[in-house]
Design a protein around this motif. Structure first.
Motif, PDB file in Angstrom:
ATOM      1  N   ASN A   1      36.951  38.447  54.955  1.00 32.42           N
ATOM      2  CA  ASN A   1      37.642  39.190  53.897  1.00 32.42           C
ATOM      3  C   ASN A   1      36.856  39.010  52.605  1.00 32.42           C
ATOM      4  O   ASN A   1      36.923  37.959  51.964  1.00 32.42           O
ATOM      5  CB  ASN A   1      39.078  38.673  53.734  1.00 32.42           C
ATOM      6  N   ALA A   2      36.086  40.037  52.233  1.00 26.47           N
ATOM      7  CA  ALA A   2      35.211  39.930  51.067  1.00 26.47           C
ATOM      8  C   ALA A   2      36.002  39.707  49.783  1.00 26.47           C
ATOM      9  O   ALA A   2      35.583  38.935  48.911  1.00 26.47           O
ATOM     10  CB  ALA A   2      34.349  41.189  50.955  1.00 26.47           C
ATOM     11  N   GLU A   3      37.158  40.381  49.652  1.00 25.38           N
ATOM     12  CA  GLU A   3      37.948  40.233  48.434  1.00 25.38           C
ATOM     13  C   GLU A   3      38.420  38.798  48.244  1.00 25.38           C
ATOM     14  O   GLU A   3      38.347  38.251  47.142  1.00 25.38           O
ATOM     15  CB  GLU A   3      39.145  41.184  48.467  1.00 25.38           C
ATOM     16  N   LEU A   4      38.900  38.179  49.325  1.00 24.00           N
ATOM     17  CA  LEU A   4      39.349  36.788  49.231  1.00 24.00           C
ATOM     18  C   LEU A   4      38.175  35.859  48.949  1.00 24.00           C
ATOM     19  O   LEU A   4      38.300  34.900  48.176  1.00 24.00           O
ATOM     20  CB  LEU A   4      40.046  36.368  50.529  1.00 24.00           C
ATOM     21  N   PHE A   5      37.035  36.114  49.576  1.00 27.56           N
ATOM     22  CA  PHE A   5      35.839  35.297  49.354  1.00 27.56           C
ATOM     23  C   PHE A   5      35.437  35.318  47.879  1.00 27.56           C
ATOM     24  O   PHE A   5      35.177  34.278  47.278  1.00 27.56           O
ATOM     25  CB  PHE A   5      34.699  35.809  50.234  1.00 27.56           C
ATOM     26  N   LEU A   6      35.389  36.499  47.301  1.00 27.16           N
ATOM     27  CA  LEU A   6      34.987  36.618  45.897  1.00 27.16           C
ATOM     28  C   LEU A   6      36.036  36.022  44.967  1.00 27.16           C
ATOM     29  O   LEU A   6      35.699  35.319  44.009  1.00 27.16           O
ATOM     30  CB  LEU A   6      34.742  38.087  45.546  1.00 27.16           C
ATOM     31  N   ALA A   7      37.315  36.288  45.247  1.00 24.60           N
ATOM     32  CA  ALA A   7      38.386  35.785  44.378  1.00 24.60           C
ATOM     33  C   ALA A   7      38.431  34.262  44.394  1.00 24.60           C
ATOM     34  O   ALA A   7      38.654  33.630  43.356  1.00 24.60           O
ATOM     35  CB  ALA A   7      39.723  36.361  44.819  1.00 24.60           C
ATOM     36  N   ALA A   8      38.207  33.647  45.572  1.00 24.79           N
ATOM     37  CA  ALA A   8      38.257  32.194  45.669  1.00 24.79           C
ATOM     38  C   ALA A   8      37.159  31.523  44.849  1.00 24.79           C
ATOM     39  O   ALA A   8      37.305  30.368  44.432  1.00 24.79           O
ATOM     40  CB  ALA A   8      38.148  31.766  47.130  1.00 24.79           C
ATOM     41  N   ARG A   9      36.089  32.249  44.607  1.00 28.22           N
ATOM     42  CA  ARG A   9      34.973  31.700  43.828  1.00 28.22           C
ATOM     43  C   ARG A   9      34.892  32.302  42.434  1.00 28.22           C
ATOM     44  O   ARG A   9      33.922  32.077  41.711  1.00 28.22           O
ATOM     45  CB  ARG A   9      33.664  31.941  44.593  1.00 28.22           C
ATOM     46  N   ASP A  10      35.938  33.046  42.070  1.00 28.06           N
ATOM     47  CA  ASP A  10      36.031  33.654  40.745  1.00 28.06           C
ATOM     48  C   ASP A  10      34.811  34.536  40.464  1.00 28.06           C
ATOM     49  O   ASP A  10      34.241  34.515  39.369  1.00 28.06           O
ATOM     50  CB  ASP A  10      36.174  32.567  39.667  1.00 28.06           C
ATOM     51  N   ILE A  11      34.411  35.300  41.471  1.00 24.76           N
ATOM     52  CA  ILE A  11      33.272  36.206  41.338  1.00 24.76           C
ATOM     53  C   ILE A  11      33.785  37.631  41.204  1.00 24.76           C
ATOM     54  O   ILE A  11      34.539  38.106  42.060  1.00 24.76           O
ATOM     55  CB  ILE A  11      32.335  36.103  42.555  1.00 24.76           C
ATOM     56  N   SER A  12      33.391  38.309  40.141  1.00 28.12           N
ATOM     57  CA  SER A  12      33.843  39.684  39.941  1.00 28.12           C
ATOM     58  C   SER A  12      32.692  40.627  39.613  1.00 28.12           C
ATOM     59  O   SER A  12      32.914  41.820  39.426  1.00 28.12           O
ATOM     60  CB  SER A  12      34.880  39.745  38.810  1.00 28.12           C
ATOM     61  N   THR A  13      31.470  40.103  39.539  1.00 27.95           N
ATOM     62  CA  THR A  13      30.318  40.927  39.174  1.00 27.95           C
ATOM     63  C   THR A  13      29.184  40.736  40.174  1.00 27.95           C
ATOM     64  O   THR A  13      29.144  39.738  40.917  1.00 27.95           O
ATOM     65  CB  THR A  13      29.800  40.570  37.770  1.00 27.95           C
ATOM     66  N   LEU A  14      28.251  41.688  40.166  1.00 27.28           N
ATOM     67  CA  LEU A  14      27.074  41.570  41.012  1.00 27.28           C
ATOM     68  C   LEU A  14      26.278  40.324  40.652  1.00 27.28           C
ATOM     69  O   LEU A  14      25.837  39.574  41.537  1.00 27.28           O
ATOM     70  CB  LEU A  14      26.203  42.816  40.859  1.00 27.28           C
ATOM     71  N   ASN A  15      26.115  40.068  39.374  1.00 29.54           N
ATOM     72  CA  ASN A  15      25.348  38.897  38.952  1.00 29.54           C
ATOM     73  C   ASN A  15      25.995  37.607  39.449  1.00 29.54           C
ATOM     74  O   ASN A  15      25.311  36.674  39.876  1.00 29.54           O
ATOM     75  CB  ASN A  15      25.241  38.874  37.428  1.00 29.54           C
ATOM     76  N   GLY A  16      27.327  37.563  39.415  1.00 27.64           N
ATOM     77  CA  GLY A  16      28.016  36.369  39.894  1.00 27.64           C
ATOM     78  C   GLY A  16      27.745  36.101  41.363  1.00 27.64           C
ATOM     79  O   GLY A  16      27.550  34.948  41.769  1.00 27.64           O
ATOM     80  N   LEU A  17      27.726  37.150  42.182  1.00 28.10           N
ATOM     81  CA  LEU A  17      27.458  36.974  43.608  1.00 28.10           C
ATOM     82  C   LEU A  17      25.997  36.617  43.846  1.00 28.10           C
ATOM     83  O   LEU A  17      25.695  35.766  44.696  1.00 28.10           O
ATOM     84  CB  LEU A  17      27.825  38.250  44.361  1.00 28.10           C
ATOM     85  N   MET A  18      25.103  37.200  43.097  1.00 27.07           N
ATOM     86  CA  MET A  18      23.679  36.860  43.236  1.00 27.07           C
ATOM     87  C   MET A  18      23.433  35.394  42.909  1.00 27.07           C
ATOM     88  O   MET A  18      22.692  34.698  43.597  1.00 27.07           O
ATOM     89  CB  MET A  18      22.841  37.762  42.319  1.00 27.07           C
TER      90      MET A  18
END
Length: 317
Positions: free
Chosen positions: A169-186
């Motif tokens: 679940n990509a949304e849960l993965f990003l939310a759990a790490r407080d990632i909301s931007t492309l730069n944050g995931l990179m």
């Protein structure tokens, strides 16, 4: 004497209390109190009332935060406090400390294999852009839209690297790490964070011998003479009562192999006749043919629906 008062009186006598808090009710209470993991738990075979407090009083409190500052100067203080209500209130008809005896079998879990794969190679915008062009024909010209499209594509690429992509679940993965931007995931994919895929193969041995154990449960009990015509009121009483009592009641720690479902489970004591309501559902696929069987099926179905919310039902004639 009305139902509430008569039931309250039942709770003061050992024999009548045993009839209300039967082993079948104990099974429902244990399931409402705890979730079971790596453990097999049989039906409750014995219920011991270790302590009972009628109409337990609890102080309601309201937490608030404040900020104080000197009139002349830059010094300031932040503080938090709880404001207690003037009079204690009763949020349940009884507080129960129970010992629930059941046959229990623990499972022995061991790690057979660990596989770790770095996902840092996904932090390659050329690779991401190439996929976007393949799917869409071209890259978005708006920079904000381009970043959003890249984030979506990179999230999809993450899922594809999982052993079971559909479970990611990509949304849960990003939310759990407080990632909301492309730069944050990179940043998360690269040094020093190095996001990785970890795959574990577990072996569960459920052949260990069982043992008879008694589990401590602390619960609140409320008596409701007309539960299903006032279901919204009942749920509100449970929720607000739990919020108040959890602040003033010592709750039971979960036994090994279990975890708490709620802080304080509630036992709702209802008249058996309440289960004659024809609007109440049966267990799926059941077709009871007698009044007793209909009541039993409705009770089982209601308990199935209420267990996740930490509520156990007890019926009395």
């Amino acid at each position: 004497m009305d139902f509430t008062d008569r039931t309250l009186l039942r709770l003061t006598d050992d024999d009548e209390r045993r009839a209300v808090l039967s082993p079948a009710v104990g099974t429902r209470i244990l399931g409402a109190a705890f979730e079971f993991s790596n453990i097999e738990v049989g039906d409750v075979t014995g219920v011991t009332v270790r302590d009972i407090e009628l109409l337990p009083a609890a102080l309601a409190s309201q937490r608030f935060d404040g900020l104080a500052r000197e009139q002349s100067g830059s010094t300031q203080w932040e503080f938090s406090a709880s404001l207690l209500a003037t009079n204690p209130t009763s949020s349940a008809h009884a507080r129960l400390e129970l010992g629930l005896t059941t046959e229990t079998r623990r499972a022995d879990t061991s790690v057979e294999r660990i596989e770790i794969e770095s996902l840092s190679d996904l932090a390659d915008l050329d690779q991401v852009d190439a996929r976007i062009v393949t799917d869409d024909g071209s890259l978005p010209t708006d920079l904000d839209e381009l970043d959003r499209r890249r984030l979506d594509e990179l999230s999809e690429m993450l899922g594809e690297r999982m052993t079971v992509p559909g479970d990611f679940n990509a949304e849960l993965f990003l939310a759990a790490r407080d990632i909301s931007t492309l730069n944050g995931l990179m940043v998360a994919l690269q040094e020093p964070q190095y996001t990785s895929r970890v795959e574990l193969e577990l072996v569960v041995d459920g052949s260990l011998p069982s043992s008879i154990q008694t589990h401590r449960v602390v619960a609140a009990a409320i008596i409701e003479p007309d539960p299903f015509n006032r279901l919204a009121e009942l749920v509100e009483r449970v929720q607000t009562g739990r919020a108040v009592m959890e602040r003033s009641t010592e709750t039971a720690s979960p036994p090994g192999g279990m975890r708490s479902r709620v802080g304080l489970p509630y036992v709702v004591i209802i008249p058996m006749a309440a289960l004659d309501d024809s609007d109440l559902p049966f267990v799926a696929g059941a077709s009871p043919t007698t009044a007793d069987a209909e009541r039993a099926s409705r009770l089982d179905e209601l308990q199935r629906r209420l267990t996740p919310f930490g509520v156990a039902l007890a019926t009395v004639p």
